[in-house]
Design a protein around this motif. Structure first.
Motif, PDB file in Angstrom:
ATOM      1  N   ALA A   1      28.841  39.068  11.051  1.00  0.00           N
ATOM      2  CA  ALA A   1      28.499  39.957   9.940  1.00  0.00           C
ATOM      3  C   ALA A   1      28.208  39.202   8.650  1.00  0.00           C
ATOM      4  O   ALA A   1      27.488  39.704   7.791  1.00  0.00           O
ATOM      5  CB  ALA A   1      29.625  40.959   9.704  1.00  0.00           C
ATOM      6  N   VAL A   2      28.740  37.996   8.514  1.00  0.00           N
ATOM      7  CA  VAL A   2      28.543  37.233   7.281  1.00  0.00           C
ATOM      8  C   VAL A   2      27.180  36.551   7.266  1.00  0.00           C
ATOM      9  O   VAL A   2      26.419  36.669   6.304  1.00  0.00           O
ATOM     10  CB  VAL A   2      29.673  36.189   7.107  1.00  0.00           C
ATOM     11  CG1 VAL A   2      29.432  35.329   5.878  1.00  0.00           C
ATOM     12  CG2 VAL A   2      31.019  36.879   7.034  1.00  0.00           C
ATOM     13  N   THR A   3      26.853  35.841   8.347  1.00  0.00           N
ATOM     14  CA  THR A   3      25.603  35.068   8.384  1.00  0.00           C
ATOM     15  C   THR A   3      24.455  35.807   9.057  1.00  0.00           C
ATOM     16  O   THR A   3      23.329  35.339   9.042  1.00  0.00           O
ATOM     17  CB  THR A   3      25.820  33.737   9.107  1.00  0.00           C
ATOM     18  OG1 THR A   3      26.206  34.005  10.471  1.00  0.00           O
ATOM     19  CG2 THR A   3      26.867  32.896   8.422  1.00  0.00           C
ATOM     20  N   LYS A   4      24.758  36.938   9.688  1.00  0.00           N
ATOM     21  CA  LYS A   4      23.761  37.742  10.418  1.00  0.00           C
ATOM     22  C   LYS A   4      23.101  36.950  11.545  1.00  0.00           C
ATOM     23  O   LYS A   4      21.934  37.148  11.865  1.00  0.00           O
ATOM     24  CB  LYS A   4      22.676  38.289   9.479  1.00  0.00           C
ATOM     25  CG  LYS A   4      23.200  39.126   8.346  1.00  0.00           C
ATOM     26  CD  LYS A   4      23.827  40.385   8.846  1.00  0.00           C
ATOM     27  CE  LYS A   4      24.219  41.261   7.672  1.00  0.00           C
ATOM     28  NZ  LYS A   4      25.300  42.137   7.959  1.00  0.00           N
ATOM     29  N   THR A   5      23.848  36.046  12.171  1.00  0.00           N
ATOM     30  CA  THR A   5      23.342  35.279  13.313  1.00  0.00           C
ATOM     31  C   THR A   5      24.088  35.694  14.569  1.00  0.00           C
ATOM     32  O   THR A   5      25.233  36.135  14.519  1.00  0.00           O
ATOM     33  CB  THR A   5      23.527  33.756  13.113  1.00  0.00           C
ATOM     34  OG1 THR A   5      24.913  33.474  12.921  1.00  0.00           O
ATOM     35  CG2 THR A   5      22.737  33.259  11.929  1.00  0.00           C
TER      36      THR A   5
ATOM     37  N   MET B   1      36.194  46.323  12.300  1.00  0.00           N
ATOM     38  CA  MET B   1      35.667  44.982  12.373  1.00  0.00           C
ATOM     39  C   MET B   1      36.711  44.080  13.018  1.00  0.00           C
ATOM     40  O   MET B   1      37.902  44.330  12.918  1.00  0.00           O
ATOM     41  CB  MET B   1      35.320  44.453  10.993  1.00  0.00           C
ATOM     42  CG  MET B   1      34.206  45.208  10.311  1.00  0.00           C
ATOM     43  SD  MET B   1      33.715  44.433   8.776  1.00  0.00           S
ATOM     44  CE  MET B   1      32.328  43.496   9.359  1.00  0.00           C
ATOM     45  N   LEU B   2      36.223  43.036  13.652  1.00  0.00           N
ATOM     46  CA  LEU B   2      37.094  42.055  14.271  1.00  0.00           C
ATOM     47  C   LEU B   2      36.898  40.696  13.612  1.00  0.00           C
ATOM     48  O   LEU B   2      35.776  40.324  13.269  1.00  0.00           O
ATOM     49  CB  LEU B   2      36.799  41.919  15.763  1.00  0.00           C
ATOM     50  CG  LEU B   2      37.042  43.137  16.646  1.00  0.00           C
ATOM     51  CD1 LEU B   2      36.612  42.830  18.068  1.00  0.00           C
ATOM     52  CD2 LEU B   2      38.482  43.559  16.604  1.00  0.00           C
ATOM     53  N   ARG B   3      37.990  39.976  13.453  1.00  0.00           N
ATOM     54  CA  ARG B   3      37.926  38.577  13.008  1.00  0.00           C
ATOM     55  C   ARG B   3      38.197  37.743  14.251  1.00  0.00           C
ATOM     56  O   ARG B   3      39.235  37.888  14.898  1.00  0.00           O
ATOM     57  CB  ARG B   3      38.971  38.281  11.949  1.00  0.00           C
ATOM     58  CG  ARG B   3      38.945  36.808  11.514  1.00  0.00           C
ATOM     59  CD  ARG B   3      40.009  36.482  10.490  1.00  0.00           C
ATOM     60  NE  ARG B   3      39.743  37.226   9.262  1.00  0.00           N
ATOM     61  CZ  ARG B   3      40.669  37.891   8.581  1.00  0.00           C
ATOM     62  NH1 ARG B   3      41.910  37.920   8.987  1.00  0.00           N
ATOM     63  NH2 ARG B   3      40.350  38.536   7.482  1.00  0.00           N
TER      64      ARG B   3
ATOM     65  N   ASN C   1      31.244  43.367  13.769  1.00  0.00           N
ATOM     66  CA  ASN C   1      31.442  44.773  14.127  1.00  0.00           C
ATOM     67  C   ASN C   1      30.567  45.126  15.324  1.00  0.00           C
ATOM     68  O   ASN C   1      30.251  46.276  15.558  1.00  0.00           O
ATOM     69  CB  ASN C   1      31.190  45.709  12.943  1.00  0.00           C
ATOM     70  CG  ASN C   1      29.801  45.554  12.366  1.00  0.00           C
ATOM     71  OD1 ASN C   1      28.993  44.795  12.881  1.00  0.00           O
ATOM     72  ND2 ASN C   1      29.519  46.269  11.307  1.00  0.00           N
ATOM     73  N   SER C   2      30.172  44.123  16.095  1.00  0.00           N
ATOM     74  CA  SER C   2      29.302  44.299  17.250  1.00  0.00           C
ATOM     75  C   SER C   2      29.955  45.048  18.401  1.00  0.00           C
ATOM     76  O   SER C   2      29.268  45.510  19.303  1.00  0.00           O
ATOM     77  CB  SER C   2      28.827  42.930  17.766  1.00  0.00           C
ATOM     78  OG  SER C   2      28.044  42.273  16.807  1.00  0.00           O
ATOM     79  N   TYR C   3      31.265  45.149  18.407  1.00  0.00           N
ATOM     80  CA  TYR C   3      31.966  45.777  19.522  1.00  0.00           C
ATOM     81  C   TYR C   3      32.331  47.233  19.267  1.00  0.00           C
ATOM     82  O   TYR C   3      33.018  47.844  20.072  1.00  0.00           O
ATOM     83  CB  TYR C   3      33.238  44.982  19.848  1.00  0.00           C
ATOM     84  CG  TYR C   3      32.915  43.618  20.395  1.00  0.00           C
ATOM     85  CD1 TYR C   3      32.481  43.454  21.698  1.00  0.00           C
ATOM     86  CD2 TYR C   3      33.025  42.496  19.595  1.00  0.00           C
ATOM     87  CE1 TYR C   3      32.176  42.208  22.194  1.00  0.00           C
ATOM     88  CE2 TYR C   3      32.727  41.241  20.078  1.00  0.00           C
ATOM     89  CZ  TYR C   3      32.302  41.099  21.377  1.00  0.00           C
ATOM     90  OH  TYR C   3      31.989  39.864  21.866  1.00  0.00           O
ATOM     91  N   GLY C   4      31.862  47.805  18.193  1.00  0.00           N
ATOM     92  CA  GLY C   4      32.170  49.202  17.881  1.00  0.00           C
ATOM     93  C   GLY C   4      31.483  50.156  18.834  1.00  0.00           C
ATOM     94  O   GLY C   4      30.269  50.161  18.960  1.00  0.00           O
TER      95      GLY C   4
ATOM     96  N   ASN D   1      37.725  51.646  21.268  1.00  0.00           N
ATOM     97  CA  ASN D   1      37.777  50.890  20.020  1.00  0.00           C
ATOM     98  C   ASN D   1      37.285  49.454  20.210  1.00  0.00           C
ATOM     99  O   ASN D   1      37.088  48.991  21.331  1.00  0.00           O
ATOM    100  CB  ASN D   1      39.193  50.929  19.427  1.00  0.00           C
ATOM    101  CG  ASN D   1      40.210  50.231  20.299  1.00  0.00           C
ATOM    102  OD1 ASN D   1      39.932  49.290  21.011  1.00  0.00           O
ATOM    103  ND2 ASN D   1      41.428  50.726  20.237  1.00  0.00           N
ATOM    104  N   GLU D   2      37.096  48.764  19.100  1.00  0.00           N
ATOM    105  CA  GLU D   2      36.518  47.421  19.129  1.00  0.00           C
ATOM    106  C   GLU D   2      37.361  46.430  19.925  1.00  0.00           C
ATOM    107  O   GLU D   2      36.824  45.618  20.671  1.00  0.00           O
ATOM    108  CB  GLU D   2      36.352  46.888  17.711  1.00  0.00           C
ATOM    109  CG  GLU D   2      35.275  47.588  16.924  1.00  0.00           C
ATOM    110  CD  GLU D   2      35.207  47.104  15.503  1.00  0.00           C
ATOM    111  OE1 GLU D   2      34.096  46.724  15.085  1.00  0.00           O
ATOM    112  OE2 GLU D   2      36.242  47.091  14.828  1.00  0.00           O
TER     113      GLU D   2
END
Length: 76
Positions: free
Chosen positions: A53-57, A1-3, A18-21, A28-29
């Motif tokens: 990943a938190v808000t799913k937007t 995951m990326l912040r 985690n959209s870049y996996g 890698n991401e």
């Protein structure tokens, strides 16, 4: 995951994604995120995009006129 920490127009927002996996060439991401940033730099794209990943937007960010910081974090 990326912040991803984005500072624009006097405000700061923090996203987790985690959209870049394994998106490009099974790299890698961090590589995939930088690949997308290079596409913006070359003019192929105008924004970077990912799902928070938190808000799913879906988030679309123009890197022009702002600061974007990225760090890899453990999966939550």
């Amino acid at each position: 995951m990326l912040r991803i920490k984005v500072s624009q127009n006097g405000s700061t927002r923090i996203y987790i994604t985690n959209s870049y996996g394994e998106k490009v060439n099974n790299k890698n991401e961090a590589f995939n995120f930088m690949y997308e940033m290079v596409e913006v730099d070359k003019g192929i794209r105008k924004t970077i995009s990912f799902e928070d990943a938190v808000t799913k937007t879906w988030v679309f960010i123009s890197p022009i006129g702002g600061l974007i910081e990225v760090e890899k974090v453990a999966d939550e």
